[in-house]
Design a protein around this motif. Structure first.
Motif, PDB file in Angstrom:
ATOM      1  N   ALA A  88       0.829  -1.214   0.000  1.00  0.00           N
ATOM      2  CA  ALA A  88       0.000   0.000   0.000  1.00  0.00           C
ATOM      3  C   ALA A  88       0.861   1.260   0.000  1.00  0.00           C
ATOM      4  O   ALA A  88       0.565   2.230  -0.703  1.00  0.00           O
ATOM      5  N   VAL A  89       1.940   1.270   0.794  1.00  0.00           N
ATOM      6  CA  VAL A  89       2.824   2.450   0.843  1.00  0.00           C
ATOM      7  C   VAL A  89       3.502   2.659  -0.509  1.00  0.00           C
ATOM      8  O   VAL A  89       3.560   3.788  -1.020  1.00  0.00           O
ATOM      9  N   ARG A  90       4.008   1.594  -1.091  1.00  0.00           N
ATOM     10  CA  ARG A  90       4.683   1.718  -2.393  1.00  0.00           C
ATOM     11  C   ARG A  90       3.709   2.193  -3.467  1.00  0.00           C
ATOM     12  O   ARG A  90       4.076   2.986  -4.349  1.00  0.00           O
ATOM     13  N   ASP A  91       2.483   1.725  -3.390  1.00  0.00           N
ATOM     14  CA  ASP A  91       1.464   2.156  -4.348  1.00  0.00           C
ATOM     15  C   ASP A  91       1.242   3.662  -4.235  1.00  0.00           C
ATOM     16  O   ASP A  91       1.125   4.363  -5.248  1.00  0.00           O
ATOM     17  N   ARG A  92       1.184   4.189  -2.992  1.00  0.00           N
ATOM     18  CA  ARG A  92       1.009   5.642  -2.817  1.00  0.00           C
ATOM     19  C   ARG A  92       2.206   6.412  -3.340  1.00  0.00           C
ATOM     20  O   ARG A  92       2.051   7.479  -3.938  1.00  0.00           O
ATOM     21  N   MET A  93       3.388   5.876  -3.141  1.00  0.00           N
ATOM     22  CA  MET A  93       4.588   6.562  -3.646  1.00  0.00           C
ATOM     23  C   MET A  93       4.539   6.644  -5.175  1.00  0.00           C
ATOM     24  O   MET A  93       4.855   7.687  -5.763  1.00  0.00           O
ATOM     25  N   ASN A  94       4.135   5.554  -5.797  1.00  0.00           N
ATOM     26  CA  ASN A  94       4.066   5.540  -7.266  1.00  0.00           C
ATOM     27  C   ASN A  94       3.028   6.532  -7.795  1.00  0.00           C
ATOM     28  O   ASN A  94       3.176   7.063  -8.901  1.00  0.00           O
ATOM     29  N   ARG A  95       1.986   6.787  -6.997  1.00  0.00           N
ATOM     30  CA  ARG A  95       0.925   7.701  -7.423  1.00  0.00           C
ATOM     31  C   ARG A  95       1.146   9.137  -6.958  1.00  0.00           C
ATOM     32  O   ARG A  95       0.309  10.008  -7.181  1.00  0.00           O
ATOM     33  N   GLY A  96       2.285   9.385  -6.309  1.00  0.00           N
ATOM     34  CA  GLY A  96       2.574  10.737  -5.847  1.00  0.00           C
ATOM     35  C   GLY A  96       1.745  11.147  -4.649  1.00  0.00           C
ATOM     36  O   GLY A  96       1.571  12.344  -4.386  1.00  0.00           O
ATOM     37  N   GLU A  97       1.237  10.169  -3.881  1.00  0.00           N
ATOM     38  CA  GLU A  97       0.447  10.461  -2.691  1.00  0.00           C
ATOM     39  C   GLU A  97       1.292  10.216  -1.447  1.00  0.00           C
ATOM     40  O   GLU A  97       2.389   9.656  -1.523  1.00  0.00           O
ATOM     41  N   GLN A  98       0.776  10.627  -0.309  1.00  0.00           N
ATOM     42  CA  GLN A  98       1.546  10.558   0.931  1.00  0.00           C
ATOM     43  C   GLN A  98       0.940   9.571   1.922  1.00  0.00           C
ATOM     44  O   GLN A  98      -0.257   9.287   1.888  1.00  0.00           O
ATOM     45  N   SER A  99       1.801   9.084   2.823  1.00  0.00           N
ATOM     46  CA  SER A  99       1.381   8.105   3.828  1.00  0.00           C
ATOM     47  C   SER A  99       1.826   8.546   5.213  1.00  0.00           C
ATOM     48  O   SER A  99       2.842   9.232   5.369  1.00  0.00           O
ATOM     49  N   ILE A 100       1.063   8.133   6.214  1.00  0.00           N
ATOM     50  CA  ILE A 100       1.427   8.326   7.616  1.00  0.00           C
ATOM     51  C   ILE A 100       1.552   6.955   8.253  1.00  0.00           C
ATOM     52  O   ILE A 100       0.679   6.099   8.091  1.00  0.00           O
TER      53      ILE A 100
END
Length: 748
Positions: free
Chosen positions: A430-442
């Protein structure tokens, strides 16, 4: 007629923790100036003391000679009269001395008298006719050109500090300026300068938003409260995260201002972020006061005086902002009312939420308690009709709540070589998916440090603080072991200090380790960590959040300081590393706090246009608290938790008082704690339960043993009076500390 009957008397507390008022005669020349709350100088024994007037009387019951007040401390702040009654209530309710309660009403920077108003000298025209004539006569004389230029600036622009004169007159000369002063054409005045807490920061003004259906209902109810048309002056605003509670606060404040009244907004200290302050400034400009722990003494002094002098009508701050000296208070808002930080840990051990309710009662002000996860006490008061209730069940713009998934870490089995044991495959993906989409994670873990304990594999030695009943926490960055209770720090061991074996390992998990592992697992992610180990400086918190807001970070790792009050639309994923932390704490509030924390941090995801996702990692997936939190079911959890508390006679069905005993000599401590307990036996009845004295869950802190007495009951008025006498007015053996915590929030 007896002289004592005719004289005016002031009942004064002096700056000693005696919990006693003393009678002093009010001299005739001071009769018009001595009021309730006035700071006065009085004779006390052979010394001279300062104190505050708590009340006025026509007579004194003192049999001896009543000494006169020596004077009024004219250069010192006085306690506003309407707050004195609140302080006296606090002293009685929270079993502390009157002096401690009254001191709390004034910031130390204001009370001490050490901080002075900041002033600057201004130069101005003293004799306009003479100055104008001088300019007319000497306009063409080169020798007088500089003096003429100075006079022209002062005549046209008014009073100026010397810095402005230097900027306006390139050939400025101080000697020329002083010549004009000597000639009487220019004079000086002093101007009060407020220290600027906002600095150079600017905000874009905002306008009220069109309220949603739920917001409109809440605002209509608040309007009635402000007009005194409701049966209760307290409203519980139960709004899910991202439901627009802040917009309700802003419009409610505007209503209070329109009625000519003032408003106080309380927020948990860590939530008093630039983002929070920015929203209030955008709506109300700089005509508000900000009060928090990062202010200097000078700034705190000026902010209090801006309120006291009527320069502002709004105060936003942490716990102590509750005592802002407004004279016409109309509204008190307590945001995140469930937060434990509203409870003070030192005497007077007051709850800002509960004192806010009392201040509202005393001054006829409406009180709003806001939360997505209200405390059991507030939920119970709303359920029984003591508080009004307004619900906001939908997110703004009807956004969907985040999709929440539970990961059972018991089923993961042994990790594959090179794989993380802390991040489940689901979370990594899930974190890697957000990185690929230019989104952020907490990524959230409510435990700081790299590891919780150092263990020797040969002899079983654990590195523990010698002064506290806890293990050391290991910091890999600094290679130290530290105690989070007493602050003690020692170098990390390279080998076991007991047997000398190099086979030592660091077990447990903290945010520092999560940061290190995340750096490898999610390379090349841009990562920052926020916890009390990294947020040392006054601006550290702001700097990291601003980087996150600008998209310069992919992942933010932190403890509870990132769980609430943050609004970042690009955060679409929250990963809760270990949801079980806190559930096993020996405290009846453990489930409530875990539910609140999970719900609050989950609310950081999906605040923009993309639906958020929350992944909860746990070893207890069947636990009721975690299931309720995963389903965002506050009502279900509240019913479950209240049933548990009613069954065991815990608050809110009873009141809870803990008495703590601390001392270095354990046997002496136990003997006195037993004697103290015997002293309250006469006040125990069928509706009171007493447990102890027994060792506290954390038995030693800073070298002192800790024992506790737990008192629960529905009718504790007489019991509190007895505790007050025993703790404040009876001799306590040397080397022993005793304190009473009414409505205790921590059982540790």
């Amino acid at each position: 007629m007896d002289e004592r009957i005719r004289m005016a008397v002031a009942k004064v507390i002096v700056d000693l923790a005696l919990d006693k008022e003393f009678d002093y005669e009010i001299p005739e020349e001071l009769a018009e100036r001595v009021k309730v709350g006035t700071m006065v100088s009085v004779p006390f024994g052979k010394s001279r003391r300062e104190g505050y007037v708590l009340s006025l009387a026509e007579t004194s019951s003192f049999a001896g000679t009543v000494k006169p007040i020596l004077g009024i401390c004219g250069d010192r702040a006085h306690v506003p009269e309407h707050l004195v009654a609140l302080g006296r209530w606090m002293a009685d309710y929270y079993c502390c001395t009157q002096e401690q309660a009254i001191r709390t009403l004034l910031p130390a920077a204001v009370r001490s008298g050490k901080v002075k108003p900041k002033k600057r000298k201004l130069y101005r025209i003293a004799d306009r006719e003479a100055a104008s004539a001088y300019v007319a006569v000497n306009a063409q004389k080169p020798a007088a050109a500089l003096r003429v230029d100075l006079l022209k600036v002062l005549l046209s622009d008014g009073a100026q500090p010397i810095e402005s004169l230097k900027a306006s007159v390139p050939a400025f000369s101080n000697s020329s300026l002083q010549t004009l002063v000597r000639k009487g054409m220019v004079g000086t005045i002093e101007e009060l300068v407020r220290r600027d807490v906002f600095g150079d920061s600017k905000v874009i003004p905002s306008k009220p938003l069109e309220p949603s259906k739920d917001q409109k209902k809440a605002l209509e109810l608040i309007a009635k409260m402000l007009r005194g048309e409701t049966p209760s002056h307290v409203l519980l605003l139960l709004g899910v995260t991202n439901s627009g509670k802040t917009e309700v606060y802003l419009q409610a404040i505007a209503m209070a201002l329109a009625l000519g009244k003032s408003a106080i907004v309380l927020v948990p200290e860590i939530s008093l972020t630039p983002q929070t302050v920015r929203r209030f400034r955008a709506r109300f400009g700089d005509e508000l006061s900000i009060l928090h722990s990062r202010l200097s003494d000078g700034e705190r002094f000026d902010e209090w005086n801006r309120i006291n002098d009527g320069e502002v009508k709004i105060a936003v701050g942490a716990r102590s902002a509750l005592f802002a000296p407004f004279r016409n208070l109309g509204l008190i808002i307590v945001d995140e009312e469930h937060e434990s930080s509203y409870k003070q840990s030192e005497a007077p051990r007051y709850s800002a939420r509960d004192v806010a309710v009392m201040r509202g009662k005393f001054e006829g002000a409406a009180v709003i308690l806001g939360s997505a996860t209200p405390s059991a006490e507030s939920a119970y008061n709303a359920e029984t009709g003591k508080f009004l209730l307004a619900r906001m069940a939908a997110q703004v713009d009807n956004k969907l709540p985040p999709h929440i998934r539970i990961v059972d870490q018991r089923r993961d089995g042994p990790p594959e070589p090179g794989k993380s044991t802390f991040f489940s495959p689901m979370l990594v993906e899930a974190v890697r998916d957000r990185m690929n989409r230019g989104e952020q994670s907490i990524l959230f873990l409510n435990r700081r440090g790299y590891a919780r304990v150092m263990i020797c594999e040969e002899c079983g030695f654990e590195a523990r603080c010698p002064d506290c009943s806890v293990t050391y926490t290991y910091s890999k960055l600094h290679e130290v072991l530290s105690c989070h209770l007493c602050g003690g720090v020692i170098p990390a061991y390279a080998a076991c200090p007991e047997c000398g074996s190099p086979k030592i390992r660091y077990a447990g998990l903290g945010t520092e380790k999560i940061e290190a592992v995340a750096g490898a697992v999610f390379h090349p992610a841009r990562i920052a960590r926020m916890d009390s180990d990294t947020m040392r400086g006054a601006d550290d918190y702001e700097v990291v959040l601003e980087r996150f807001r600008r998209g310069e970070l992919d992942i933010l790792i932190g403890t509870q300081m990132i769980a609430k009050g943050l609004h970042f639309p690009n955060v679409t994923l929250v990963g809760i590393i270990n949801a079980d932390l806190g559930l096993t704490m020996p405290d009846f509030r453990a489930s409530e706090r875990t539910f609140q924390l999970i719900t609050q941090v989950a609310g950081r995801a999906g605040r923009g246009d993309i639906r958020g996702e929350v992944i909860i990692q746990t070893h207890n997936p069947e636990n009721e608290t975690i299931l309720y939190a995963a389903n965002q079911d506050y009502d279900g959890f509240s019913k479950f938790d209240l049933e548990f508390r009613e069954l065991l006679d815990y608050p809110p069905y009873t009141h809870l008082i803990t008495v703590f005993f601390r001392g270095e000599d354990e046997s002496k401590l136990v003997a006195y704690a037993t004697e103290f307990t015997n002293g309250i036996q006469a006040y125990i009845h069928d509706e009171i339960k007493v447990a102890g004295p027994s060792p506290a869950p954390i038995e030693r802190i800073k070298g002192k043993f800790r024992y506790m007495l737990v008192i629960r009951g529905r009718k504790l008025k007489l019991m509190k009076q007895a505790l007050r006498i025993l703790a404040l007015h009876r001799p306590i053996p040397k080397g022993i500390d005793v304190y009473v915590d009414v409505d205790a929030q921590s059982m540790l």
